[in-house]
Design an enzyme around this catalytic site. Structure first.
Site, PDB file in Angstrom:
ATOM      1  N   GLU A  86       0.858  -1.193   0.000  1.00 21.99           N
ATOM      2  CA  GLU A  86       0.000   0.000   0.000  1.00 21.99           C
ATOM      3  C   GLU A  86       0.892   1.241   0.000  1.00 21.99           C
ATOM      4  O   GLU A  86       2.088   1.142   0.270  1.00 21.99           O
ATOM      5  CB  GLU A  86      -0.899  -0.011   1.250  1.00 21.99           C
ATOM      6  CG  GLU A  86      -1.849  -1.196   1.258  1.00 21.99           C
ATOM      7  CD  GLU A  86      -2.882  -1.134   2.380  1.00 21.99           C
ATOM      8  OE1 GLU A  86      -2.851  -0.156   3.175  1.00 21.99           O
ATOM      9  OE2 GLU A  86      -3.713  -2.053   2.431  1.00 21.99           O
ATOM     10  N   ALA A 118       2.438   1.238   3.357  1.00 25.54           N
ATOM     11  CA  ALA A 118       2.809  -0.068   3.919  1.00 25.54           C
ATOM     12  C   ALA A 118       3.555  -0.875   2.859  1.00 25.54           C
ATOM     13  O   ALA A 118       2.949  -1.568   2.046  1.00 25.54           O
ATOM     14  CB  ALA A 118       1.569  -0.818   4.395  1.00 25.54           C
ATOM     15  N   GLY A 119       4.898  -0.714   2.837  1.00 20.50           N
ATOM     16  CA  GLY A 119       5.741  -1.437   1.882  1.00 20.50           C
ATOM     17  C   GLY A 119       6.512  -2.521   2.609  1.00 20.50           C
ATOM     18  O   GLY A 119       6.010  -3.629   2.802  1.00 20.50           O
ATOM     19  N   ILE A 162       0.796  -2.576  -7.911  1.00 17.80           N
ATOM     20  CA  ILE A 162       0.336  -3.932  -8.215  1.00 17.80           C
ATOM     21  C   ILE A 162       0.679  -4.303  -9.667  1.00 17.80           C
ATOM     22  O   ILE A 162       0.185  -3.696 -10.622  1.00 17.80           O
ATOM     23  CB  ILE A 162      -1.175  -4.089  -7.913  1.00 17.80           C
ATOM     24  CG1 ILE A 162      -1.440  -3.645  -6.460  1.00 17.80           C
ATOM     25  CG2 ILE A 162      -1.641  -5.532  -8.154  1.00 17.80           C
ATOM     26  CD1 ILE A 162      -0.523  -4.249  -5.393  1.00 17.80           C
ATOM     27  N   ARG A 179      33.922  -6.049 -31.722  1.00 12.08           N
ATOM     28  CA  ARG A 179      34.412  -4.674 -31.569  1.00 12.08           C
ATOM     29  C   ARG A 179      35.952  -4.635 -31.566  1.00 12.08           C
ATOM     30  O   ARG A 179      36.592  -5.321 -30.766  1.00 12.08           O
ATOM     31  CB  ARG A 179      33.883  -4.098 -30.241  1.00 12.08           C
ATOM     32  CG  ARG A 179      34.394  -2.715 -29.894  1.00 12.08           C
ATOM     33  CD  ARG A 179      33.844  -1.652 -30.812  1.00 12.08           C
ATOM     34  NE  ARG A 179      34.250  -0.304 -30.418  1.00 12.08           N
ATOM     35  CZ  ARG A 179      34.097   0.753 -31.202  1.00 12.08           C
ATOM     36  NH1 ARG A 179      33.538   0.639 -32.410  1.00 12.08           N
ATOM     37  NH2 ARG A 179      34.484   1.943 -30.782  1.00 12.08           N
ATOM     38  N   GLN A 197      43.131  -8.648 -21.690  1.00 11.77           N
ATOM     39  CA  GLN A 197      42.899  -9.413 -20.463  1.00 11.77           C
ATOM     40  C   GLN A 197      41.951  -8.687 -19.508  1.00 11.77           C
ATOM     41  O   GLN A 197      41.165  -9.323 -18.799  1.00 11.77           O
ATOM     42  CB  GLN A 197      44.239  -9.679 -19.771  1.00 11.77           C
ATOM     43  CG  GLN A 197      44.152 -10.824 -18.805  1.00 11.77           C
ATOM     44  CD  GLN A 197      45.497 -11.167 -18.206  1.00 11.77           C
ATOM     45  OE1 GLN A 197      46.220 -10.294 -17.725  1.00 11.77           O
ATOM     46  NE2 GLN A 197      45.844 -12.439 -18.231  1.00 11.77           N
ATOM     47  N   GLY A 205      30.955   0.056 -23.882  1.00 16.68           N
ATOM     48  CA  GLY A 205      31.409   1.450 -23.944  1.00 16.68           C
ATOM     49  C   GLY A 205      30.242   2.396 -24.191  1.00 16.68           C
ATOM     50  O   GLY A 205      29.136   2.176 -23.687  1.00 16.68           O
ATOM     51  N   GLY A 206      30.476   3.413 -24.995  1.00 20.78           N
ATOM     52  CA  GLY A 206      29.443   4.417 -25.285  1.00 20.78           C
ATOM     53  C   GLY A 206      28.205   3.793 -25.917  1.00 20.78           C
ATOM     54  O   GLY A 206      27.070   4.214 -25.651  1.00 20.78           O
ATOM     55  N   GLU A 208       9.074  -7.797  -4.004  1.00 17.49           N
ATOM     56  CA  GLU A 208       8.935  -8.984  -3.125  1.00 17.49           C
ATOM     57  C   GLU A 208       9.852  -8.855  -1.903  1.00 17.49           C
ATOM     58  O   GLU A 208      10.411  -9.836  -1.404  1.00 17.49           O
ATOM     59  CB  GLU A 208       9.150 -10.286  -3.899  1.00 17.49           C
ATOM     60  CG  GLU A 208       8.040 -10.474  -4.931  1.00 17.49           C
ATOM     61  CD  GLU A 208       7.715 -11.906  -5.285  1.00 17.49           C
ATOM     62  OE1 GLU A 208       8.054 -12.807  -4.519  1.00 17.49           O
ATOM     63  OE2 GLU A 208       7.094 -12.095  -6.337  1.00 17.49           O
TER      64      GLU A 208
HETATM   65  C1  LIG Z   1       7.573  -2.087 -10.248  1.00 16.92           C
HETATM   66  C2  LIG Z   1       7.047  -2.597  -8.933  1.00 16.92           C
HETATM   67  C3  LIG Z   1       6.193  -3.700  -8.917  1.00 16.92           C
HETATM   68  C4  LIG Z   1       5.670  -4.160  -7.699  1.00 16.92           C
HETATM   69  N1  LIG Z   1       4.758  -5.184  -7.693  1.00 16.92           N
HETATM   70  C5  LIG Z   1       4.084  -5.492  -6.542  1.00 16.92           C
HETATM   71  C6  LIG Z   1       2.976  -6.392  -6.556  1.00 16.92           C
HETATM   72  O1  LIG Z   1       2.618  -6.968  -7.594  1.00 16.92           O
HETATM   73  N2  LIG Z   1       2.301  -6.607  -5.410  1.00 16.92           N
HETATM   74  C7  LIG Z   1       2.637  -5.998  -4.238  1.00 16.92           C
HETATM   75  O2  LIG Z   1       1.976  -6.230  -3.236  1.00 16.92           O
HETATM   76  N3  LIG Z   1       3.701  -5.136  -4.188  1.00 16.92           N
HETATM   77  C8  LIG Z   1       4.419  -4.872  -5.306  1.00 16.92           C
HETATM   78  N4  LIG Z   1       5.487  -3.980  -5.286  1.00 16.92           N
HETATM   79  C9  LIG Z   1       5.819  -3.318  -4.026  1.00 16.92           C
HETATM   80  C10 LIG Z   1       7.200  -3.695  -3.492  1.00 16.92           C
HETATM   81  O3  LIG Z   1       7.190  -4.985  -2.973  1.00 16.92           O
HETATM   82  C11 LIG Z   1       7.589  -2.598  -2.471  1.00 16.92           C
HETATM   83  O4  LIG Z   1       7.890  -1.433  -3.209  1.00 16.92           O
HETATM   84  C12 LIG Z   1       8.744  -2.995  -1.618  1.00 16.92           C
HETATM   85  O5  LIG Z   1       8.384  -4.033  -0.740  1.00 16.92           O
HETATM   86  C13 LIG Z   1       9.328  -1.830  -0.806  1.00 16.92           C
HETATM   87  O6  LIG Z   1       8.327  -1.101  -0.177  1.00 16.92           O
HETATM   88  P1  LIG Z   1       8.327   0.506  -0.304  1.00 16.92           P
HETATM   89  O7  LIG Z   1       8.391   0.814  -1.754  1.00 16.92           O
HETATM   90  O8  LIG Z   1       7.173   1.040   0.466  1.00 16.92           O
HETATM   91  O9  LIG Z   1       9.692   0.972   0.352  1.00 16.92           O
HETATM   92  P2  LIG Z   1       9.952   1.287   1.897  1.00 16.92           P
HETATM   93  O10 LIG Z   1       9.447   0.162   2.740  1.00 16.92           O
HETATM   94  O11 LIG Z   1       9.478   2.667   2.196  1.00 16.92           O
HETATM   95  O12 LIG Z   1      11.527   1.255   1.929  1.00 16.92           O
HETATM   96  C14 LIG Z   1      12.352   2.361   1.593  1.00 16.92           C
HETATM   97  C15 LIG Z   1      13.801   1.991   1.926  1.00 16.92           C
HETATM   98  O13 LIG Z   1      13.925   1.731   3.338  1.00 16.92           O
HETATM   99  C16 LIG Z   1      14.510   0.463   3.542  1.00 16.92           C
HETATM  100  N5  LIG Z   1      13.955  -0.137   4.751  1.00 16.92           N
HETATM  101  C17 LIG Z   1      12.660  -0.198   5.141  1.00 16.92           C
HETATM  102  N6  LIG Z   1      12.557  -0.857   6.306  1.00 16.92           N
HETATM  103  C18 LIG Z   1      13.818  -1.235   6.655  1.00 16.92           C
HETATM  104  C19 LIG Z   1      14.382  -1.941   7.771  1.00 16.92           C
HETATM  105  N7  LIG Z   1      13.606  -2.448   8.746  1.00 16.92           N
HETATM  106  N8  LIG Z   1      15.722  -2.126   7.801  1.00 16.92           N
HETATM  107  C20 LIG Z   1      16.520  -1.673   6.793  1.00 16.92           C
HETATM  108  N9  LIG Z   1      16.036  -0.988   5.722  1.00 16.92           N
HETATM  109  C21 LIG Z   1      14.713  -0.791   5.658  1.00 16.92           C
HETATM  110  C22 LIG Z   1      14.109  -0.341   2.297  1.00 16.92           C
HETATM  111  O14 LIG Z   1      14.968  -1.457   2.111  1.00 16.92           O
HETATM  112  C23 LIG Z   1      14.259   0.714   1.218  1.00 16.92           C
HETATM  113  O15 LIG Z   1      15.604   0.825   0.833  1.00 16.92           O
HETATM  114  C24 LIG Z   1       6.061  -3.542  -6.482  1.00 16.92           C
HETATM  115  C25 LIG Z   1       6.937  -2.452  -6.521  1.00 16.92           C
HETATM  116  C26 LIG Z   1       7.410  -1.976  -7.723  1.00 16.92           C
HETATM  117  C27 LIG Z   1       8.304  -0.761  -7.712  1.00 16.92           C
END
Ligand SMILES: Cc1cc2nc3c(=O)[nH]c(=O)nc-3n(C[C@H](O)[C@H](O)[C@H](O)COP(=O)(O)OP(=O)(O)OC[C@H]3O[C@@H](n4cnc5c(N)ncnc54)[C@H](O)[C@@H]3O)c2cc1C
Length: 382
Positions: free
Chosen positions: A130, A133-134, A160, A271, A282, A343-344, A367
């Site tokens: 969300e 909520a990542g 998603i 190339r 090497q 390269g370029g 994930e």
């Molecule tokens: C192209 C794309 C496709 C996706 N597809 C799906 C999907 O199909 N279904 C779905 O449900 N989700 C999907 N996602 C969501 C994805 O899983 C999340 O973006 C991801 O889990 C990270 O969450 P966030 O973006 O909110 O980052 P945040 O959680 O805000 O993280 C930001 C940074 O903080 C770091 N961080 C956060 N907590 C900690 C901690 N405890 N310790 C150390 N570092 C931390 C993270 O590693 C990251 O570097 C997708 C995302 C993208 C970009």
């Protein structure tokens, strides 16, 4: 002849790889650059994969699928990603979206939703993340409230994959806000359910052919039997799913890296600088050797994790996280080196390696970011 097939894929796996590679090179590779450039869904890939029953090979035979094992699924994704990472999200996300139903769903849910997936009539997406909520997915706000024989969903899912294209969605929602992760339940929601809508496609760095959109739930009223497993088990199902499907992201990363190495290997022989092929230097050879070595290590870890997934080994959580983390870091390093070796020219869209480098980046993020994978590994050390 003694049998030395001790530590390698079976002949069937090798044959599957050959078949997918031929198909991918003939029917998917020719469109990969345009799919990226135009940021459009790879419909040619969907058609080719579906026609050859490779779009969702993991679906068990009893529901009309190919019943392929986890290593076969990895090989399909790897070979498609080798030519087009966006297209590899068709088999990968079909597994991600439907695995909660396979792992925890009722017989009725399996019969209803896996058949159309296996036939190629419907794709499946997975809706956990969300806007707020990542990494902390259990902090989700999307709610499901019971109303007689129905559940009513309200909220927003973000990022998603294949949203809008998929017919079916596994959606995690809070059913008891007092219990955090144990108050989350999983549901199957259909694209056509009243109150489901989608945001505009995100403008991304890579995997531009795979639509990533928000999904909105506005009083979406679904029958109670669409719940996957028991109330309050949705988060556990979501995490168990990721244990298996992080291996498919490792496969995607592996395929992208192999594609970049294969392209660079050919290029350096053609190339010429200083009167000879740059492959004769090497400094260039050592880069290629390192790239190949890292890919071999990533492949070993990924296939080992796939075997653990198939067997349901106790250390699967560690193995899946390790494979995804390692293979995606390798994909980033190898694709960056492939650009360097061209390269370029490598820096332009006239050659595929810059696309591969942009595509590789997402494998370190979704994930669960690679920091999150390290948290998972640290909690489950072997
Ligand atoms: C192209 C794309 C496709 C996706 N597809 C799906 C999907 O199909 N279904 C779905 O449900 N989700 C999907 N996602 C969501 C994805 O899983 C999340 O973006 C991801 O889990 C990270 O969450 P966030 O973006 O909110 O980052 P945040 O959680 O805000 O993280 C930001 C940074 O903080 C770091 N961080 C956060 N907590 C900690 C901690 N405890 N310790 C150390 N570092 C931390 C993270 O590693 C990251 O570097 C997708 C995302 C993208 C970009």
């Amino acid at each position: 002849m003694p049998d030395f097939d001790l530590y390698r894929p079976s002949e069937e796996h090798d044959m599957l790889r050959d078949a997918v590679r031929s198909l991918a090179e003939a029917k998917i590779s020719p469109y990969a650059a345009a799919v990226d450039e135009e940021a459009r869904f790879p419909r040619e890939a969907l058609q080719a994969l579906t026609a050859n029953e490779l779009h969702a090979v993991h679906v068990p035979e009893e529901y009309g699928g190919a019943g392929a094992d986890a290593l076969s699924t990895v090989i399909v994704i790897e070979e498609v990603a080798r030519v087009c990472a966006s297209s590899s999200l068709i088999p990968a996300v079909n597994k991600l979206g439907s695995l909660p139903v396979i792992l925890s769903g009722s017989e009725e849910l399996k019969a209803k939703y896996l058949g159309p997936l296996a036939k190629g009539d419907a794709m499946f997406s997975y809706a956990l993340s969300e806007p707020d909520a990542g990494s902390d997915a259990a902090g989700m706000k999307t709610k499901a409230v019971r109303d007689g024989e129905f559940w009513v969903l309200n909220g927003v899912k973000r990022w998603i994959t294949n949203a809008g294209v998929s017919e079916f969605y596994t959606v995690m929602a809070v059913t008891d806000p007092t219990k955090r992760s144990k108050g989350i339940s999983a549901f199957v929601v259909e694209k056509g359910d009243e109150g489901v809508s989608f945001g505009a496609p995100e403008k991304k760095l890579g995997i531009k052919g795979s639509p990533t959109r928000e999904v909105y739930f506005d009083n979406v009223r679904i029958p109670a039997d669409r719940m996957i497993g028991a109330e309050g088990t949705g988060f556990a199902t979501a995490m168990k799913t990721l244990d298996h499907t992080r291996i498919t992201i490792a496969a995607q990363a592996l395929g992208i890296a192999q594609g970049a190495l294969d392209y660079a290997k050919g290029y350096v022989k053609e190339r010429k600088q200083f009167g000879k092929a740059i492959a004769d230097f090497q400094g260039v050879q050592f880069m290629l050797a390192d790239m190949a070595m890292k890919i071999s290590a990533a492949r070993a870890l990924t296939y080992q994790a796939a075997a653990a997934s198939e067997r349901g080994d106790a250390d699967l959580t560690y193995q899946g996280a390790a494979a995804k983390c390692f293979a995606s870091d390798v994909a980033m390093e190898v694709t960056t080196d492939a650009v360097q070796l061209l390269g370029g020219y490598g820096y332009t869209r006239d050659y595929p390696v810059e696309r591969m480098m942009r595509d590789a980046k997402i494998t370190q993020i979704y994930e669960g970011t690679n920091q999150v994978q390290r948290i998972v590994m640290a909690r489950n050390l072997p």
